[in-house]
Scaffold this motif. Structure first.
Motif, short mmCIF file in Angstrom:
data_model
loop_
_atom_site.label_atom_id
_atom_site.label_comp_id
_atom_site.label_asym_id
_atom_site.label_seq_id
_atom_site.Cartn_x
_atom_site.Cartn_y
_atom_site.Cartn_z
N ASN A 17 0.88 -1.16 0.00
CA ASN A 17 0.00 0.00 0.00
C ASN A 17 0.92 1.22 0.00
O ASN A 17 1.46 1.58 1.05
CB ASN A 17 -0.91 0.01 1.23
N TYR A 64 -1.39 0.17 8.91
CA TYR A 64 -1.09 -0.88 7.92
C TYR A 64 -1.80 -2.17 8.29
O TYR A 64 -2.31 -2.90 7.43
CB TYR A 64 0.42 -1.11 7.83
N PHE A 103 -5.46 -1.99 7.26
CA PHE A 103 -5.58 -2.18 5.81
C PHE A 103 -5.47 -3.66 5.44
O PHE A 103 -6.29 -4.20 4.71
CB PHE A 103 -4.50 -1.37 5.09
N ASP A 113 -8.42 -5.92 3.68
CA ASP A 113 -8.23 -5.94 2.23
C ASP A 113 -8.47 -7.33 1.66
O ASP A 113 -7.81 -8.29 2.06
CB ASP A 113 -6.80 -5.48 1.89
#
Length: 520
Positions: free
Chosen positions: A225, A251, A254, A258
């Motif tokens: 990312n 992070y 995410f 994801d």
């Protein structure tokens, strides 16, 4: 061996008396769980006593009986190998078989052109390229069968492993560079068939009486990312814990949400299951550690570690997480504390996942003195490692005595790799900190590290252990049982493995006693 030439009746009378004097334990009770002492059996086991006395005779004197001790350690039940890299464990000969099966070839000189799907790219001498018909390139079959290539073949063995490094003068790179460079040569075929490779390692393990293997198969995948990575990559040794936690959390959130990251983790866990298909049975057990390179950018390390922890949560075959790569690398040294804090963060969110960390694989001169002061400490007290791989620089650590006590009382085992430490670090014999760990009752296991690169096996590691450090037979057996007690297995699996070890030692000691009878 005059003691074994006396009559059977007198010998067993002697052994029974020796047992009463020594108060030694039987084979089923020798391994020590953390905080426990040895349990003395109520009746003497004559096979055990015969083996104990025979072994003592082999290691006594200024020069141990190496040939007989080699036979002894080859037959010795060995429990498990807990510090084991899959790609470094396979021998060059296996990789050369895979070169031909993959229709690859090996460069004969530095002008070799390797054909790839994307066009032509240059490859260096001894490297594998992906086009059988490339100019300046030879098949592994021709390399091994045509006499005109015999010198090149010998040189390739020396490039792809540590073969002949120290036994004659030749142009050579530093030992640590030689060791780590080998992975670049066979890396392109190391994933040819994980299942075939694991089957070969299983067969070798069974042949030397190993019942458990905990190997590092392949690196955990990272999901990028760019925006979040920029923040994480900006962290350094001076960053506050608050800034680190914020970058980690962003992070983590995410990756946890994801869909692409989820799919990558699932595929990674599934690939381990596919590789292990048909390997485990009643005679042998395989488990995996997953790992990330410590010489990558911080965001890549964190993302890979997330995948490692998440995969371990999904798969019962994946039992631990590790960091690999030269610990003295610039990035590895610069980001060491950052990596330990990543591990602490992730372990808090995946509390069931265990850590075995390469830490302290360093010596004075490899890095500045201040670089030797804290790696083991941080692996234990920040990351929360349950085992430490190598731990050679303990002699330079700040508060080393307190660390030794902590490792003893906390049951944190050290993975001792004698051949690897001697070759890469130049640390062996009395300079090896194994003597410290023994003196301060820190639990330890004997392991191989990269047996294929070292042209070695676990039996030879036990030969080095017994011939150099002359442990008693009681200690030798305790170390073998440690390799099960400190494995990342569930309690029932450990209990089953210990029972299997009991049976194997009973058979081994009966065989030794019988052989001694035949020598009379």
């Amino acid at each position: 061996m005059a003691i074994w030439r006396i009559s059977s009746t007198l010998r067993f009378t002697f052994l029974a008396a020796a047992f009463l004097v020594s108060g030694c334990a039987n084979h089923a009770d020798l391994a020590q769980a953390p905080g426990e002492g040895l349990v003395v059996q109520s009746e003497p086991d004559l096979n055990y006593l015969a083996t104990q006395n025979y072994y003592h005779e082999l290691i006594s004197g200024a020069m141990p009986s190496i040939a007989e001790l080699t036979l002894f350690t080859n037959q010795l039940p060995k429990g498990g190998d807990l510090h084991h890299h899959y790609s470094g464990a396979l021998y060059v000969e296996t990789y050369l078989d895979w070169v031909d099966k993959s229709h690859f070839c090996i460069c004969l000189d530095n002008a070799c052109q390797g054909g790839t799907k994307g066009g032509l790219e240059s490859a260096a001498k001894y490297e594998v390229v992906k086009n059988w018909k490339s100019g300046g390139c030879i098949s592994a079959g021709d390399l091994r069968t045509q006499k005109k290539y015999s010198a090149f073949y010998r040189d390739l063995l020396k490039r792809w492993s540590d073969k002949d490094f120290a036994n004659h003068f030749h142009e050579q790179s530093p030992p640590d560079q030689q060791f780590f460079d080998t992975f670049g040569f066979f890396g392109s075929v190391s994933d040819y068939s994980y299942q075939a490779g694991l089957q070969a390692l299983k067969e070798r393990a069974i042949a030397e009486n190993v019942l458990y293997l905990e190997t590092m198969l392949k690196s955990a995948p990272a999901v990028d990312n760019p925006s979040l990575a920029k923040t994480l990559n900006a962290l350094n040794a001076d960053s506050s814990d608050r800034d680190m936690e914020a970058a980690f959390q962003a992070y983590f959130d995410f990756l946890a949400s994801d869909p692409a990251a989820k799919a990558v983790v699932e595929e990674y866990a599934r690939s381990h299951a596919q590789a292990a298909a048909g390997i485990n049975d009643s005679h042998f057990t395989l488990r995996f550690q997953t790992y990330v390179s410590r010489n990558s950018a911080p965001a890549k390390v964190f993302s890979g570690l997330y995948a490692a922890f998440a995969a371990a949560q999904q798969s019962a075959l994946i039992v631990g997480v590790n960091l690999v790569g030269p610990e003295n690398g610039y990035i590895a040294m610069r980001d060491y504390s950052l990596h330990m804090k990543m591990l602490r963060f992730l372990r808090q969110r995946f509390p069931e996942t265990k850590l075995s960390l390469h830490a302290g694989e360093l010596v004075l001169g490899m890095v500045p003195p201040e670089g030797l002061k804290s790696h083991i400490n941080e692996a234990l007290n920040i990351a929360g490692a349950r085992r430490i791989g190598h731990a050679v620089d303990i002699v330079h650590e700040a508060d080393a005595y307190q660390l030794l006590e902590q490792m003893k009382t906390g049951g944190v085992a050290v993975e001792i790799n004698l051949t690897s430490n001697a070759f890469i670090l130049g640390v062996e014999y009395e300079a090896h900190p194994l003597q410290l760990y023994r003196r301060y009752n820190v639990p330890y296991v004997i392991s191989t590290d990269d047996a294929g690169v070292s042209r070695n096996n676990l039996s030879n590691e036990y030969l080095l252990f017994t011939s150099r450090y002359k442990p008693t037979y009681e200690e030798l057996k305790a170390v073998v049982y440690n390799s099960i007690d400190y494995a990342f297995l569930h309690d029932q699996e450990k209990a089953d493995a210990r029972r299997e070890l009991d049976k194997r030692f009973a058979g081994f000691e009966a065989q030794i006693a019988k052989q001694l009878e035949l020598e009379e």
